[in-house]
Design a protein around this motif. Sequence first.
Motif, PDB file in Angstrom:
ATOM      1  N   PRO A   1       0.784  -1.246   0.000  1.00 53.39           N
ATOM      2  CA  PRO A   1       0.000   0.000   0.000  1.00 53.39           C
ATOM      3  C   PRO A   1       0.805   1.278   0.000  1.00 53.39           C
ATOM      4  O   PRO A   1       0.273   2.333  -0.339  1.00 53.39           O
ATOM      5  CB  PRO A   1      -0.821  -0.118   1.303  1.00 53.39           C
ATOM      6  CG  PRO A   1      -0.020  -1.032   2.176  1.00 53.39           C
ATOM      7  CD  PRO A   1       0.626  -2.011   1.249  1.00 53.39           C
ATOM      8  N   TYR A   2       2.086   1.229   0.364  1.00 52.66           N
ATOM      9  CA  TYR A   2       2.830   2.473   0.552  1.00 52.66           C
ATOM     10  C   TYR A   2       4.096   2.593  -0.296  1.00 52.66           C
ATOM     11  O   TYR A   2       4.790   3.591  -0.208  1.00 52.66           O
ATOM     12  CB  TYR A   2       3.209   2.634   2.031  1.00 52.66           C
ATOM     13  CG  TYR A   2       2.045   2.558   2.970  1.00 52.66           C
ATOM     14  CD1 TYR A   2       1.092   3.573   3.004  1.00 52.66           C
ATOM     15  CD2 TYR A   2       1.877   1.461   3.813  1.00 52.66           C
ATOM     16  CE1 TYR A   2       0.004   3.501   3.861  1.00 52.66           C
ATOM     17  CE2 TYR A   2       0.802   1.381   4.680  1.00 52.66           C
ATOM     18  CZ  TYR A   2      -0.134   2.404   4.699  1.00 52.66           C
ATOM     19  OH  TYR A   2      -1.206   2.328   5.547  1.00 52.66           O
ATOM     20  N   GLY A   3       4.422   1.568  -1.091  1.00 53.75           N
ATOM     21  CA  GLY A   3       5.653   1.635  -1.871  1.00 53.75           C
ATOM     22  C   GLY A   3       6.869   1.883  -1.001  1.00 53.75           C
ATOM     23  O   GLY A   3       7.699   2.748  -1.273  1.00 53.75           O
ATOM     24  N   LEU A   4       7.025   1.072   0.034  1.00 52.57           N
ATOM     25  CA  LEU A   4       8.017   1.367   1.070  1.00 52.57           C
ATOM     26  C   LEU A   4       9.457   1.223   0.590  1.00 52.57           C
ATOM     27  O   LEU A   4      10.354   1.869   1.132  1.00 52.57           O
ATOM     28  CB  LEU A   4       7.783   0.463   2.287  1.00 52.57           C
ATOM     29  CG  LEU A   4       6.496   0.729   3.059  1.00 52.57           C
ATOM     30  CD1 LEU A   4       6.305  -0.332   4.147  1.00 52.57           C
ATOM     31  CD2 LEU A   4       6.506   2.126   3.684  1.00 52.57           C
TER      32      LEU A   4
ATOM     33  N   ARG B   1      -0.923   9.110 -13.832  1.00 53.62           N
ATOM     34  CA  ARG B   1      -1.924   9.606 -12.894  1.00 53.62           C
ATOM     35  C   ARG B   1      -1.468   9.309 -11.467  1.00 53.62           C
ATOM     36  O   ARG B   1      -0.607   8.459 -11.242  1.00 53.62           O
ATOM     37  CB  ARG B   1      -3.280   8.942 -13.130  1.00 53.62           C
ATOM     38  CG  ARG B   1      -3.873   9.200 -14.498  1.00 53.62           C
ATOM     39  CD  ARG B   1      -5.340   8.804 -14.582  1.00 53.62           C
ATOM     40  NE  ARG B   1      -5.568   7.392 -14.292  1.00 53.62           N
ATOM     41  CZ  ARG B   1      -6.776   6.828 -14.298  1.00 53.62           C
ATOM     42  NH1 ARG B   1      -7.841   7.549 -14.582  1.00 53.62           N
ATOM     43  NH2 ARG B   1      -6.926   5.548 -14.020  1.00 53.62           N
ATOM     44  N   GLY B   2      -2.041  10.009 -10.516  1.00 50.01           N
ATOM     45  CA  GLY B   2      -1.775   9.726  -9.115  1.00 50.01           C
ATOM     46  C   GLY B   2      -2.969   9.039  -8.482  1.00 50.01           C
ATOM     47  O   GLY B   2      -3.909   8.617  -9.169  1.00 50.01           O
ATOM     48  N   GLY B   3      -2.950   8.912  -7.154  1.00 43.80           N
ATOM     49  CA  GLY B   3      -4.072   8.264  -6.499  1.00 43.80           C
ATOM     50  C   GLY B   3      -4.067   8.421  -4.996  1.00 43.80           C
ATOM     51  O   GLY B   3      -3.003   8.551  -4.374  1.00 43.80           O
ATOM     52  N   TYR B   4      -5.271   8.450  -4.422  1.00 43.70           N
ATOM     53  CA  TYR B   4      -5.460   8.533  -2.975  1.00 43.70           C
ATOM     54  C   TYR B   4      -6.536   7.547  -2.536  1.00 43.70           C
ATOM     55  O   TYR B   4      -7.490   7.267  -3.274  1.00 43.70           O
ATOM     56  CB  TYR B   4      -5.893   9.937  -2.555  1.00 43.70           C
ATOM     57  CG  TYR B   4      -4.801  10.968  -2.628  1.00 43.70           C
ATOM     58  CD1 TYR B   4      -3.867  11.087  -1.610  1.00 43.70           C
ATOM     59  CD2 TYR B   4      -4.700  11.828  -3.729  1.00 43.70           C
ATOM     60  CE1 TYR B   4      -2.866  12.040  -1.664  1.00 43.70           C
ATOM     61  CE2 TYR B   4      -3.699  12.779  -3.793  1.00 43.70           C
ATOM     62  CZ  TYR B   4      -2.785  12.878  -2.764  1.00 43.70           C
ATOM     63  OH  TYR B   4      -1.790  13.815  -2.828  1.00 43.70           O
TER      64      TYR B   4
ATOM     65  N   PHE C   1      -8.592  10.426   4.971  1.00 43.26           N
ATOM     66  CA  PHE C   1      -7.624   9.747   4.127  1.00 43.26           C
ATOM     67  C   PHE C   1      -6.924   8.660   4.939  1.00 43.26           C
ATOM     68  O   PHE C   1      -6.773   8.769   6.157  1.00 43.26           O
ATOM     69  CB  PHE C   1      -6.613  10.745   3.555  1.00 43.26           C
ATOM     70  CG  PHE C   1      -7.211  11.625   2.493  1.00 43.26           C
ATOM     71  CD1 PHE C   1      -7.125  11.265   1.159  1.00 43.26           C
ATOM     72  CD2 PHE C   1      -7.907  12.779   2.831  1.00 43.26           C
ATOM     73  CE1 PHE C   1      -7.700  12.049   0.178  1.00 43.26           C
ATOM     74  CE2 PHE C   1      -8.488  13.573   1.861  1.00 43.26           C
ATOM     75  CZ  PHE C   1      -8.394  13.212   0.525  1.00 43.26           C
ATOM     76  N   ARG C   2      -6.521   7.617   4.243  1.00 44.12           N
ATOM     77  CA  ARG C   2      -5.950   6.475   4.950  1.00 44.12           C
ATOM     78  C   ARG C   2      -4.710   6.891   5.737  1.00 44.12           C
ATOM     79  O   ARG C   2      -3.967   7.789   5.349  1.00 44.12           O
ATOM     80  CB  ARG C   2      -5.576   5.350   3.975  1.00 44.12           C
ATOM     81  CG  ARG C   2      -4.318   5.625   3.173  1.00 44.12           C
ATOM     82  CD  ARG C   2      -3.884   4.414   2.376  1.00 44.12           C
ATOM     83  NE  ARG C   2      -2.642   4.692   1.667  1.00 44.12           N
ATOM     84  CZ  ARG C   2      -2.144   3.931   0.717  1.00 44.12           C
ATOM     85  NH1 ARG C   2      -2.790   2.841   0.364  1.00 44.12           N
ATOM     86  NH2 ARG C   2      -1.009   4.243   0.126  1.00 44.12           N
TER      87      ARG C   2
ATOM     88  N   ASP D   1       1.474   9.361   1.861  1.00 42.43           N
ATOM     89  CA  ASP D   1       0.048   9.187   2.125  1.00 42.43           C
ATOM     90  C   ASP D   1      -0.745   9.055   0.827  1.00 42.43           C
ATOM     91  O   ASP D   1      -1.950   8.790   0.851  1.00 42.43           O
ATOM     92  CB  ASP D   1      -0.509  10.335   2.968  1.00 42.43           C
ATOM     93  CG  ASP D   1      -0.439  11.682   2.269  1.00 42.43           C
ATOM     94  OD1 ASP D   1       0.283  11.805   1.258  1.00 42.43           O
ATOM     95  OD2 ASP D   1      -1.108  12.623   2.745  1.00 42.43           O
ATOM     96  N   GLY D   2      -0.090   9.251  -0.303  1.00 37.51           N
ATOM     97  CA  GLY D   2      -0.737   9.124  -1.597  1.00 37.51           C
ATOM     98  C   GLY D   2       0.294   9.268  -2.696  1.00 37.51           C
ATOM     99  O   GLY D   2       1.501   9.397  -2.434  1.00 37.51           O
ATOM    100  N   PHE D   3      -0.186   9.245  -3.919  1.00 36.60           N
ATOM    101  CA  PHE D   3       0.702   9.289  -5.085  1.00 36.60           C
ATOM    102  C   PHE D   3       0.277  10.455  -5.962  1.00 36.60           C
ATOM    103  O   PHE D   3      -0.838  10.466  -6.492  1.00 36.60           O
ATOM    104  CB  PHE D   3       0.617   7.978  -5.871  1.00 36.60           C
ATOM    105  CG  PHE D   3       1.021   6.770  -5.071  1.00 36.60           C
ATOM    106  CD1 PHE D   3       2.305   6.256  -5.170  1.00 36.60           C
ATOM    107  CD2 PHE D   3       0.119   6.149  -4.218  1.00 36.60           C
ATOM    108  CE1 PHE D   3       2.684   5.141  -4.433  1.00 36.60           C
ATOM    109  CE2 PHE D   3       0.487   5.034  -3.483  1.00 36.60           C
ATOM    110  CZ  PHE D   3       1.774   4.531  -3.588  1.00 36.60           C
ATOM    111  N   MET D   4       1.167  11.419  -6.129  1.00 36.67           N
ATOM    112  CA  MET D   4       0.851  12.596  -6.917  1.00 36.67           C
ATOM    113  C   MET D   4       1.106  12.338  -8.399  1.00 36.67           C
ATOM    114  O   MET D   4       2.039  11.631  -8.771  1.00 36.67           O
ATOM    115  CB  MET D   4       1.690  13.783  -6.455  1.00 36.67           C
ATOM    116  CG  MET D   4       1.330  14.284  -5.066  1.00 36.67           C
ATOM    117  SD  MET D   4      -0.354  14.932  -5.002  1.00 36.67           S
ATOM    118  CE  MET D   4      -0.204  16.374  -6.067  1.00 36.67           C
TER     119      MET D   4
END
Length: 401
Positions: A149-152, A191-194, A299-300, A308-311
């Motif tokens: 979920p976070y691309g750690l 694209r990004g995502g939240y 927001f998660r 916290d998201g992907f721009m």
Amino acid sequence: MKSIIDKEKLEKLLSELISIYSPYLKEEEMMNYIFGWFRERNLPAEFQRYSEDRILSYKGINVIGRLKGNRPGPVILLNGHADTVEKTSDWSTDPLKAHISNGRLYGLGALDMKAGVAAIMLAIEAFYNNHKEFAGEVIYTIVSDEEGPYGLGTDAVILDGLADDADCAIVTEPSSGFTGAEFPVLCLGARGGYNYTVYLKGKASHAANPEKGINAISEASKLIVELEKSDLVEDDKLGKGDIAVISIEGGGAACSVAELASFTVFRHVVRGETKEYLIKEVHKAAERAGIRAEIKVVFRDSPHSSNDGFMPYVIDEDNHYTTILQNSIEEVTGRKAAIDYFSSIGDFNYLGTRLKIPTFVFGPSGDNFHSSDEYVEIDSAVKTSEVIYNFLEKMLVANNL
């Protein structure tokens, strides 16, 4: 032109990568293999160990290498993830035993994205063997937890400053496979995502007298219908975003109108659609739907504010690096790449928006990623590796600045 990457060598390496089960958060065996592969060939490689203790209690591991030239020049970052999604039960063959049929190599992660990782590894090996003197530097980051979920993995690369000096990046995600267009495809952004949850609080009442209450489940249903009708921003490069409801919950006491409900949305976004914009979007939909329940958008939770998201991001078609990469693609494949934009999210979002460098997505063709009978077109994987090699030669050997 003569092939610089041996097809059988790529098939063997990719088959070995596929044989190691490496779903996200369970990648250590895979990283040990990749580390050993580099070291056996006298290529620089180090483990980067990191941890996320607040949410997942996860100890992660990346493999990082740097090839340094003997004179100043550009710094090129190559990035790929070695993790996959979990295997499913509906494969027609063993997903961990690669097999080849009609020019396709099948296996879990074959397309997304162990073929891209193999392409990086073989391009680095060939460049190292053929060029002892060059300008600048190559950083290669084979990371974990991209599918999580976070691309750690790439998040850790950025947090530890391991790519701060990079001038541009290539991520070998399957640009052709994902867009469904004929290879080669060069993605100049994404694209990004939240992920957010809408909580609704209504008013409980006896189920025999629902008119005395405010049913939070009914309110949530009306809000979802109206939210999905929202007028989305249209980006001249990225198109429009998407509103996808991915879960819904609600309920209360037996024989009672539900006081509480919630639903979760994954919202792909384009430029201009910020978190604040998404909150307003929900409230405008609530107004249109005549929602009487109280609503709150949350927001998660995330390990820190930067993941916290992907721009979303976009690279100019006339960018210096775009031109040179297009030239490499045309020399290797005999045709210019189709320009497209990645419709979903990935580590490239972090590199493009947090490092603020041109971040290209270029990789092989294939199909069935994240599902059964995943495959990669072998020739496209070989050419992906050759394009990387050619680009490194143009940037660092010819020093074409």
